[in-house]
Design a protein around this motif. Sequence first.
Motif, mmCIF file in Angstrom:
data_model
loop_
_atom_site.group_PDB
_atom_site.id
_atom_site.type_symbol
_atom_site.label_atom_id
_atom_site.label_comp_id
_atom_site.label_asym_id
_atom_site.label_seq_id
_atom_site.Cartn_x
_atom_site.Cartn_y
_atom_site.Cartn_z
ATOM 1 N N VAL A 122 -42.039 -138.100 49.540
ATOM 2 C CA VAL A 122 -41.573 -136.782 49.349
ATOM 3 C C VAL A 122 -42.562 -135.633 49.659
ATOM 4 O O VAL A 122 -42.517 -134.941 50.614
ATOM 5 C CB VAL A 122 -40.736 -136.568 48.375
ATOM 6 N N ASN A 123 -43.713 -135.841 48.897
ATOM 7 C CA ASN A 123 -44.584 -134.985 48.986
ATOM 8 C C ASN A 123 -45.252 -134.844 50.441
ATOM 9 O O ASN A 123 -45.666 -133.912 50.917
ATOM 10 C CB ASN A 123 -45.550 -135.240 47.752
ATOM 11 N N LYS A 124 -45.446 -136.008 50.894
ATOM 12 C CA LYS A 124 -46.092 -136.252 52.216
ATOM 13 C C LYS A 124 -45.517 -135.576 53.367
ATOM 14 O O LYS A 124 -46.041 -134.676 54.131
ATOM 15 C CB LYS A 124 -46.385 -137.804 52.514
ATOM 16 N N PHE A 125 -43.977 -135.984 53.342
ATOM 17 C CA PHE A 125 -43.359 -135.195 54.514
ATOM 18 C C PHE A 125 -43.091 -133.759 54.186
ATOM 19 O O PHE A 125 -43.019 -132.960 54.958
ATOM 20 C CB PHE A 125 -42.060 -135.930 54.474
ATOM 21 N N ALA A 126 -42.812 -133.236 52.792
ATOM 22 C CA ALA A 126 -42.700 -131.970 52.391
ATOM 23 C C ALA A 126 -44.024 -131.280 52.875
ATOM 24 O O ALA A 126 -43.962 -129.890 53.460
ATOM 25 C CB ALA A 126 -42.486 -131.742 50.908
ATOM 26 N N ASP A 127 -45.182 -131.717 52.779
ATOM 27 C CA ASP A 127 -46.461 -131.044 52.980
ATOM 28 C C ASP A 127 -46.408 -130.824 54.714
ATOM 29 O O ASP A 127 -46.705 -129.770 55.234
ATOM 30 C CB ASP A 127 -47.587 -132.007 52.822
ATOM 31 N N GLU A 128 -46.114 -131.920 55.290
ATOM 32 C CA GLU A 128 -46.033 -131.568 56.711
ATOM 33 C C GLU A 128 -44.803 -130.633 57.256
ATOM 34 O O GLU A 128 -44.901 -130.131 58.431
ATOM 35 C CB GLU A 128 -45.860 -133.185 57.541
ATOM 36 N N LEU A 129 -43.751 -130.574 56.553
ATOM 37 C CA LEU A 129 -42.638 -129.637 56.864
ATOM 38 C C LEU A 129 -42.934 -127.959 56.172
ATOM 39 O O LEU A 129 -42.128 -127.444 56.253
ATOM 40 C CB LEU A 129 -41.307 -130.128 56.262
ATOM 41 N N GLY A 130 -44.076 -128.178 55.290
ATOM 42 C CA GLY A 130 -44.280 -126.704 54.688
ATOM 43 C C GLY A 130 -43.179 -126.320 53.723
ATOM 44 O O GLY A 130 -42.700 -125.219 53.709
ATOM 45 N N LEU A 131 -42.989 -127.332 52.928
ATOM 46 C CA LEU A 131 -41.356 -127.166 52.055
ATOM 47 C C LEU A 131 -42.002 -126.878 50.557
ATOM 48 O O LEU A 131 -43.178 -127.619 50.380
ATOM 49 C CB LEU A 131 -40.709 -128.410 52.186
ATOM 50 N N SER A 132 -41.392 -126.044 49.873
ATOM 51 C CA SER A 132 -41.818 -125.749 48.448
ATOM 52 C C SER A 132 -41.531 -126.519 47.492
ATOM 53 O O SER A 132 -40.969 -127.643 47.812
ATOM 54 C CB SER A 132 -41.115 -124.274 48.219
ATOM 55 N N GLU A 133 -42.117 -126.320 46.332
ATOM 56 C CA GLU A 133 -42.009 -127.211 45.205
ATOM 57 C C GLU A 133 -40.657 -127.427 44.810
ATOM 58 O O GLU A 133 -40.179 -128.534 44.274
ATOM 59 C CB GLU A 133 -42.848 -126.882 44.114
ATOM 60 N N LYS A 134 -39.809 -126.356 44.787
ATOM 61 C CA LYS A 134 -38.545 -126.518 44.513
ATOM 62 C C LYS A 134 -37.681 -127.370 45.343
ATOM 63 O O LYS A 134 -36.801 -127.992 44.935
ATOM 64 C CB LYS A 134 -37.893 -124.867 44.695
ATOM 65 N N VAL A 135 -37.834 -127.432 46.674
ATOM 66 C CA VAL A 135 -37.114 -128.490 47.594
ATOM 67 C C VAL A 135 -37.569 -129.829 47.189
ATOM 68 O O VAL A 135 -36.647 -130.532 47.287
ATOM 69 C CB VAL A 135 -37.412 -128.068 49.016
ATOM 70 N N ARG A 136 -39.002 -130.070 46.862
ATOM 71 C CA ARG A 136 -39.367 -131.220 46.600
ATOM 72 C C ARG A 136 -38.579 -131.884 45.412
ATOM 73 O O ARG A 136 -38.239 -132.727 45.392
ATOM 74 C CB ARG A 136 -40.837 -131.243 46.248
ATOM 75 N N ARG A 137 -38.755 -131.023 44.234
ATOM 76 C CA ARG A 137 -37.854 -131.346 43.203
ATOM 77 C C ARG A 137 -36.537 -131.636 43.269
ATOM 78 O O ARG A 137 -35.931 -132.741 42.889
ATOM 79 C CB ARG A 137 -37.915 -130.394 42.225
ATOM 80 N N ARG A 138 -35.880 -130.977 44.310
ATOM 81 C CA ARG A 138 -34.378 -131.137 44.457
ATOM 82 C C ARG A 138 -34.148 -132.460 45.181
ATOM 83 O O ARG A 138 -33.427 -133.323 45.010
ATOM 84 C CB ARG A 138 -33.916 -130.008 45.541
ATOM 85 N N ALA A 139 -35.022 -132.697 46.232
ATOM 86 C CA ALA A 139 -35.035 -133.738 47.079
ATOM 87 C C ALA A 139 -35.188 -134.923 46.145
ATOM 88 O O ALA A 139 -34.513 -136.284 46.206
ATOM 89 C CB ALA A 139 -36.164 -133.813 47.953
ATOM 90 N N ILE A 140 -36.117 -135.176 45.280
ATOM 91 C CA ILE A 140 -36.143 -136.329 44.340
ATOM 92 C C ILE A 140 -35.157 -136.222 43.147
ATOM 93 O O ILE A 140 -34.802 -137.635 43.065
ATOM 94 C CB ILE A 140 -37.632 -135.897 43.269
ATOM 95 N N GLU A 141 -34.301 -135.174 42.884
ATOM 96 C CA GLU A 141 -33.344 -135.431 42.025
ATOM 97 C C GLU A 141 -32.416 -136.327 42.792
ATOM 98 O O GLU A 141 -31.501 -137.039 42.168
ATOM 99 C CB GLU A 141 -32.659 -134.176 41.618
ATOM 100 N N ILE A 142 -32.145 -135.873 43.911
ATOM 101 C CA ILE A 142 -31.147 -136.599 45.003
ATOM 102 C C ILE A 142 -31.392 -137.932 45.096
ATOM 103 O O ILE A 142 -30.667 -138.990 44.998
ATOM 104 C CB ILE A 142 -31.034 -135.788 46.410
ATOM 105 N N LEU A 143 -32.412 -138.238 45.317
ATOM 106 C CA LEU A 143 -32.973 -139.575 45.285
ATOM 107 C C LEU A 143 -32.780 -140.428 44.241
ATOM 108 O O LEU A 143 -32.465 -141.673 44.100
ATOM 109 C CB LEU A 143 -34.611 -139.876 45.792
ATOM 110 N N GLU A 144 -33.050 -139.829 42.952
ATOM 111 C CA GLU A 144 -32.966 -140.673 41.882
ATOM 112 C C GLU A 144 -31.339 -140.974 41.360
ATOM 113 O O GLU A 144 -31.093 -141.886 41.019
ATOM 114 C CB GLU A 144 -33.450 -139.695 40.717
ATOM 115 N N GLU A 145 -30.765 -140.008 41.759
ATOM 116 C CA GLU A 145 -29.302 -140.290 41.760
ATOM 117 C C GLU A 145 -28.671 -141.231 42.570
ATOM 118 O O GLU A 145 -27.828 -142.111 42.245
ATOM 119 C CB GLU A 145 -28.370 -138.752 41.995
ATOM 120 N N ALA A 146 -29.056 -141.134 43.773
ATOM 121 C CA ALA A 146 -28.851 -142.147 44.859
ATOM 122 C C ALA A 146 -29.170 -143.555 44.536
ATOM 123 O O ALA A 146 -28.414 -144.493 44.553
ATOM 124 C CB ALA A 146 -29.569 -141.882 46.096
ATOM 125 N N TYR A 147 -30.295 -143.538 43.880
ATOM 126 C CA TYR A 147 -30.668 -144.964 43.286
ATOM 127 C C TYR A 147 -29.873 -145.545 42.176
ATOM 128 O O TYR A 147 -29.374 -146.671 42.043
ATOM 129 C CB TYR A 147 -32.087 -144.759 42.725
#
Lengths: 210, 191
Positions: A122-147
Amino acid sequence: RLRKWQSRLRVSDAAERNLAFALSELDRITAQLKLPKHVEEEAARLYREAVRKGLIRGRSIESVIAACVYAACRLLKVPRTLDEISDIARVEKKEIGRSYRFIARNLNLTPKKLFVKPTDYVNKFADELGLSEKVRRRAIEILEEAYRRGLTSGKSPAGLVAAALYIASLLEGEKRTQREVAEVARVTEVTVRNRYKELVEKLGIKVPIT
Amino acid sequence: MVDMSKVKLRIENIVASVDLFAQLDLEKVLDICPNSKYNPEEFPGIICRFDDPKVALLIFSSGKLVVTGAKSVQDIERAVAKLVQKLKGIGVKFKRAPQIDIQNMVFSGDIGREFNLDNVALTLPNCEYEPEQFPGVIYRVKEPRAVILLFSSGKIVCSGAKSEADAWEAVRKLLRELEKYGLMEEEEEEL
DNA sequence: ATTTTACTTTAAAAAGC
DNA sequence: GCTTTAAAAAGTAAAAT
């Protein structure tokens, strides 16, 4: 007597030449991918170990070196896709994958040791996409729920992370296109779309209309 | 005791090697095999397909064959008998009855419950799982020698076994390991 | 953007490169 | 090692509509 001596010299000569070639190949790859020094050292260690155990037989030095680089990245949790490595290695991805699984089996690199948390991707791709910490946290929440919901088994981790980042970018108002996300994750847009559909549907996520 | 009551296995493919004990002139054999392909440059054998039984045969000049695609040992026996009849028609002489050796059987199946493959991969010794490259866990059974692909749906593919009994034994060993490491209970919550 | 076709993994033999 | 053959699983890729 002299002949045996010469043949030994020849053998060690060949071994030295192969090692020198392998290490120069390793240097070329790690430099181009801007990989940290400890990854290069780990890859070199894995390669020497593979040679010592005779795991190179029947495989090209290039594919084994590329496989060692990928394995070192996984062991040291430096997120890198196999595609990025096969881009610069002069061996096809399929062959690198085979060598990678082979050395993993024989050097006791278990799935546990090789496991890289989706968070790191998430952090690697977000770095390359210039996405904020907020987006990263949200993506991780989604992935955890999906798991938790059993939606991730057997699926491409890169595809899942790409879809989660895509959704999170929409939810947090920092939209990135499926194409942009697919590109950094090295998966196709169809894969991002398929994962996106399933996550939004099964997790009941309401994405803003775009 | 391992509960195999919910486990299903279905034969999908059988591969056998056969020795006809006769030398063959492949150019002549081509005439009696309608839909066949023969390019000695790329592969030394004739590739021939039968519709009944539905199998593919690789025919070599040494009189040896490889029969694939069969769903039963009987299919292979019938295919070999059929080819032998055709060969007799063009005057081939056989020194003795054909010898058939089953080399590999492939089964598809179902364990009857779903799996969290990350858990399986982290707990089950000697298994491989690289979801970026293939969606299933690869588990190698030493005795009988076979490989089982386990998917999150609980569906499996077992290959490498030389008999149906071996395939069942290999699956039984996988289940025994899954139980040993507590991977069969953890009733994966909800849904 | 969705559908179809193709390829990834597993096993094994054949004769020859 | 490679070449060719068959078949399933479930995922992803590529090409076609």
